[in-house]
Design an enzyme around this catalytic site. Structure first.
Site, mmCIF file in Angstrom:
data_model
loop_
_atom_site.group_PDB
_atom_site.id
_atom_site.type_symbol
_atom_site.label_atom_id
_atom_site.label_comp_id
_atom_site.label_asym_id
_atom_site.label_seq_id
_atom_site.Cartn_x
_atom_site.Cartn_y
_atom_site.Cartn_z
ATOM 1 N N ARG A 279 0.837 -1.202 0.000
ATOM 2 C CA ARG A 279 0.000 0.000 0.000
ATOM 3 C C ARG A 279 0.875 1.256 0.000
ATOM 4 O O ARG A 279 0.610 2.210 -0.736
ATOM 5 C CB ARG A 279 -0.938 0.004 1.214
ATOM 6 C CG ARG A 279 -2.142 -0.910 1.060
ATOM 7 C CD ARG A 279 -3.171 -0.664 2.137
ATOM 8 N NE ARG A 279 -2.774 -1.191 3.423
ATOM 9 C CZ ARG A 279 -3.158 -2.366 3.915
ATOM 10 N NH1 ARG A 279 -3.926 -3.167 3.191
ATOM 11 N NH2 ARG A 279 -2.768 -2.763 5.105
ATOM 12 N N ASP A 317 -16.013 -2.041 -4.783
ATOM 13 C CA ASP A 317 -16.221 -3.221 -3.942
ATOM 14 C C ASP A 317 -17.701 -3.542 -3.907
ATOM 15 O O ASP A 317 -18.538 -2.640 -4.080
ATOM 16 C CB ASP A 317 -15.686 -2.989 -2.520
ATOM 17 C CG ASP A 317 -15.347 -4.302 -1.811
ATOM 18 O OD1 ASP A 317 -14.159 -4.669 -1.774
ATOM 19 O OD2 ASP A 317 -16.281 -4.960 -1.312
ATOM 20 N N SER A 318 -18.028 -4.804 -3.701
ATOM 21 C CA SER A 318 -19.436 -5.227 -3.681
ATOM 22 C C SER A 318 -20.033 -5.190 -2.277
ATOM 23 O O SER A 318 -21.234 -5.410 -2.106
ATOM 24 C CB SER A 318 -19.566 -6.640 -4.253
ATOM 25 O OG SER A 318 -18.796 -7.558 -3.488
ATOM 26 N N ALA A 347 -16.715 -6.230 -9.217
ATOM 27 C CA ALA A 347 -15.511 -5.812 -9.940
ATOM 28 C C ALA A 347 -15.552 -6.247 -11.405
ATOM 29 O O ALA A 347 -15.178 -5.485 -12.306
ATOM 30 C CB ALA A 347 -14.266 -6.368 -9.254
ATOM 31 N N ASP A 367 -7.034 -6.770 -6.111
ATOM 32 C CA ASP A 367 -6.748 -7.561 -4.904
ATOM 33 C C ASP A 367 -8.011 -8.320 -4.494
ATOM 34 O O ASP A 367 -8.673 -7.968 -3.511
ATOM 35 C CB ASP A 367 -6.284 -6.623 -3.779
ATOM 36 C CG ASP A 367 -5.800 -7.388 -2.546
ATOM 37 O OD1 ASP A 367 -5.559 -8.611 -2.658
ATOM 38 O OD2 ASP A 367 -5.664 -6.762 -1.475
ATOM 39 N N CYS A 407 -4.360 -13.876 -2.544
ATOM 40 C CA CYS A 407 -4.169 -14.233 -1.133
ATOM 41 C C CYS A 407 -4.485 -15.707 -0.901
ATOM 42 O O CYS A 407 -4.654 -16.144 0.241
ATOM 43 C CB CYS A 407 -5.015 -13.356 -0.229
ATOM 44 S SG CYS A 407 -6.794 -13.503 -0.506
#
Length: 464
Positions: A279, A317-318, A347, A367, A407
């Site tokens: 970040r 974002d959802s 997205a 991400d 991730c």
């Protein structure tokens, strides 16, 4: 650092369960005897753990199959049931009991905590050679916990955590700090404990007592991983513990001088400290750029881009609750709402719409959530990662930058992520060049004897 035992307030001391204080006091009084016993054993032909175990009535011995020992001698902490030949002990050990782990000749190679249900029947805590060097913690989980947590605190201090710029970080990273199944994140004065092992639940009071001694920690939030603990033989779904947290709602934290509201009921522990360094890196790339942050959660990358001087930043974002935090973070950081905004949308749908409008950005961050939680879904997850990255590359202007992440431990450990990225580039007729490869931040250590602890992949690409 750990507060001295005598430094706690009377109220805090009263809150510590009497059982915990009694256990810790008892272990301290026996440490000298343990050390003397182990010193004598060093000159004998028996192992240090064998000598200590001789005085422990009812201590079971988990004997490994021939040819299955070396991986555990080398430090892998997870003894799977298929590696076990037999268990010696009557009555048989119960989940959470301390057991010896021995080779085929029944010679101890270490000790750990037993689980009668899990596919991992023992989590190794200390090896024979370590017990020889430091017998004070041998076969003694309370003292081992104290030593390992103190070691974790010292490591973070050596890394400059916490600091005047950052007070959100990981204090204990499971196998990386040699406490498999235990994660502790620090958010300002709140410690969030994530439990994913039966032994962690058994030693809950001891862990809370020791974490509460860490400087600046005033509140503890205990979060049990319900689904994982079911595989450990524990059902905590109906468990209600009014003492699990003295703090609820949100907490304000700082990371590299960027302010965030962290929801203590949010995803995982509430905040992804693992992306801290990436970040911050984004902030150094963002001046005068148009930036798109996909799957932005509470806005981490987007906020850093705005702080770094981006002309325009949009986060997608959802999750409505995540974006509620993101919008509050704009205000918290006194950012210009004409330059940074967040949109609730899937997205994939957003990228398809942007492609249809021929809209592109200078810098795109992708991400997504974990798509491959297990190896058995790796193939289908690879397809999803490829599709997402193919769309992301099409919304990067020619010569622009894409930071793409996974991730999923199964994806990272397979080594397939970069190949998947290249597949996405081929699908779209784009060329990518790797500029930077990163993983989790330095407060997320990985034990090389347990590479399964490596889960985060982060690539910065030039897209032409």
């Amino acid at each position: 650092m750990l507060r001295a035992c005598g430094g706690a307030s009377p109220a805090a001391a009263a809150a510590v369960p009497a059982l915990v204080r009694a256990r810790l006091a008892k272990q301290a009084s026996s440490a000298a005897h343990a050390a003397a016993t182990a010193t004598a054993s060093a000159s004998s032909s028996l192992s240090a753990l064998g000598e200590l175990a001789a005085g422990r009535k009812g201590l079971a011995r988990v004997v490994l199959k021939k040819g299955k020992t070396q991986i555990f001698r080398d430090g892998s902490p997870m003894v799977y049931s298929g590696a076990v030949d037999r268990i010696i002990g009557r009555p048989p050990p119960k989940t959470g009991d301390v057991v010896l782990v021995a080779d085929g000749a029944e010679k101890p190679i270490g000790w750990g905590l037993y689980n009668s249900v899990s596919m991992f029947c023992v989590r190794l805590m200390q090896l024979e050679e370590e017990a020889k060097r430091d017998p004070t913690c041998a076969l003694n989980m309370e003292r081992l916990l104290e030593a390992r947590i103190l070691s974790a605190v010292d490591l973070r201090r050596s890394l400059g955590l916490p600091s005047v710029h950052t007070n959100a970080y990981r204090l204990i990273n499971s196998e990386g700090d040699r406490l498999s199944g235990l994660i502790v994140d620090i958010f300002a004065d709140v410690a969030v404990v994530a439990s994913s092992a039966a032994w962690v639940e058994k030693y809950r009071h001891e862990i809370q007592f020791l974490v509460n001694k860490v400087s600046d920690v005033n509140h503890i939030k205990w979060r049990s991983s319900t689904d994982i603990l079911k595989e450990e033989g524990l059902d905590v779904s109906e468990q209600k513990d009014p003492e699990s947290s003295s703090h609820c709602g949100t907490v304000e934290v700082m990371e590299n001088d960027v302010l965030y509201l962290v929801s203590l009921e949010g995803q995982k522990t509430g905040f992804y400290a693992d992306q801290r360094e990436s970040r911050h890196f984004i902030s150094t790339l963002s001046k005068d750029q148009r930036v798109l942050d996909l799957c932005c959660y509470s806005g981490g990358f987007a906020l850093n881009a705005a702080k770094g001087g981006a002309n325009n930043v949009i986060g997608i974002d959802s999750s409505a609750s995540a974006l509620d935090l993101a919008n509050k973070n704009i205000i918290l950081n006194k950012l210009d709402t004409q330059r940074i905004s967040f949109v609730k949308e899937d997205a994939t749908a957003f990228m398809k719409g942007a492609i249809s409008r021929n809209e592109v950005w200078d810098l795109v961050i992708l991400d997504p959530p974990k798509l491959a939680p297990r190896k058995k879904v790796l193939q289908s997850a690879s397809g999803m990662y490829r599709s997402l990255n193919a769309l992301a590359m099409q919304v990067v202007k020619p010569g622009g930058l894409l930071m793409t992440c996974s991730c999923s431990g199964a994806m990272t450990q397979s080594g397939l992520f970069l190949r998947t990225i290249q597949g996405a580039a081929s699908m779209t007729g784009r060329k990518v060049t790797v500029l930077r490869q990163a993983g989790a931040a330095c407060d997320h250590p990985v034990d090389p004897a347990y590479p399964e602890g490596q889960y985060l992949s982060n690539y910065l690409l030039r897209v032409t």
